[in-house]
Design a protein around this motif. Structure first.
Motif: not given
Ligand SMILES: NC(=O)c1ccc[n+]([C@@H]2O[C@H](COP(=O)([O-])OP(=O)(O)OC[C@H]3O[C@@H](n4cnc5c(N)ncnc54)[C@H](OP(=O)(O)O)[C@@H]3O)[C@@H](O)[C@H]2O)c1
Length: 327
Positions: A165-169, A173-174, A203, A206, A208-209, A324
């Motif tokens: 989830r942390k890298f999935n916009p 994520g971000g 970024f 992916t 994601a920021e 997002f």
């Protein structure tokens, strides 16, 4: 007033396990039911943590008439929909940060709680922590004078996994909504809503920021700098630079919390706190205290604070170009 409240856990992942550890410390919290998209996952979580029931859908959990309070611990992208589901089923709700993806979603959640006359709170960690409360007390006392600048940060290096989830916009994520939210909480707590915001971000592949820097500016000349990142590892903390001295507040690698007051070398004082656990039980305790007192809103984490928080996060995202796909 109930002697015990039946808790339901919605989305039993990593954070839900930690929060459940907090519930276990509270005599008036009954570990009642876990609900997952997958019945086997719900059963395992319920079995491992001593919950009485498990459900293979969130709808069944929310529809159980005996559940008093639902704790929502899914990725940010799902908080809005799941909070509305629980409120429509007349449950009190505590939902993880970030409360939702954007202010429109949070406004709808708050309106739904209001319409149904139900309790709703964002699960914010800092307002319950000794280091944060001490820093707030020192700022309010005026001992170090007026704040001129606040430097605040949270960074750590998680393993890169595009599906996490942390890298999935598409899951919100971000670093900003995950950990950058903590520096923003600091600024809103100690200085209030800024007049202007500038921000830049970097970024991952992916989209994601993964690193964010922001400057908050106030019309009276005060400023704050905010930093969050998955690319460095400096933990969580803030330096509150004031006219007559500095207040430094942080949680160290040893998990001890420290507040250091330095009045330009004239007077130095250190406060060290060693909470027995992460302190999630303080959030659960507050939910049950509010229900005992028939209050739909926490005084420690009022909905007005959550609204200011998400509106500020929206402004940072706009300035830094963070979006997002599913908004
Ligand atoms: N307060 C704090 O200190 C703190 C610390 C860490 C995290 N958090 C917050 O807690 C929340 C959950 O974080 P986490 O690290 O526990 O997440 P996680 O373990 O990755 O996922 C939690 C649960 O969400 C559901 N889920 C996972 N991926 C999904 C997807 N693609 N679509 C729909 N649902 C999905 C799953 O539940 P099912 O079993 O139902 O599928 C999963 O078990 C986040 O909002 C995060 O910001 C707070």
């Amino acid at each position: 007033m109930k002697s015990r409240y039946k808790w339901g856990i919605l989305a039993p992942g990593k954070m839900a396990a930690k929060f459940t550890g907090g519930l276990k410390l509270l005599e008036n919290a009954e570990l009642y039911a876990a609900g997952s998209r997958d019945a086997a996952r719900a059963e395992k979580f319920a079995h491992d943590n001593g919950f009485e029931k498990f459900y293979g859908s969130y709808e069944e959990l929310a529809g159980d008439p005996d559940v008093d309070i639902v704790y929502i611990a899914s990725p940010h992208s799902h908080h809005h929909e799941q909070t509305l589901l629980c409120l429509k089923n007349r449950k009190a709700v505590i939902c993880e940060k970030a409360f939702a993806l954007n202010s429109r979603q949070v406004e709808e959640m708050v309106a739904e709680a209001d319409r149904n006359n139900l309790f709703l709170m964002e699960a914010l960690w800092p307002p319950f922590q000794p280091y944060h409360k001490k820093a707030k007390e020192l700022v309010r006392s005026g001992i170090a004078g007026r704040i001129v600048h606040l430097q605040t940060y949270f960074s750590f290096i998680p393993p890169y996994d595009p599906n996490d989830r942390k890298f999935n916009p598409s899951l919100g994520g971000g670093s900003l909504l995950d950990i950058g939210i903590y520096p923003v909480i600091d600024v809103l707590t100690f200085m209030g809503v800024p007049d202007d915001i500038e921000a830049v971000a970097d970024f991952a592949e992916t989209g994601a920021e993964v690193s964010l820097s922001a400057i908050f500016k106030y019309n009276d000349g005060r400023m704050a700098t905010i930093y969050s990142s998955y690319r460095t590892n400096n933990g969580i903390g803030c330096n509150i630079l004031c006219e007559k001295g500095n207040i430094t507040a942080s949680r160290g690698r040893d998990m001890n919390q420290r507040v250091f007051l330095d009045l330009h070398g004239q007077n130095r004082e250190e406060f060290v706190f060693s909470p027995p656990a992460m302190g999630y039980h303080w959030e659960a305790e507050e939910v049950m205290r509010c229900l005992d007192e028939e209050r739909n809103e926490s005084r420690i984490v009022p909905l007005s604070f959550s609204l200011n928080l998400i509106r500020t996060l929206d402004r940072i995202r706009k300035a830094a170009g963070i979006s997002f796909p599913n908004e």
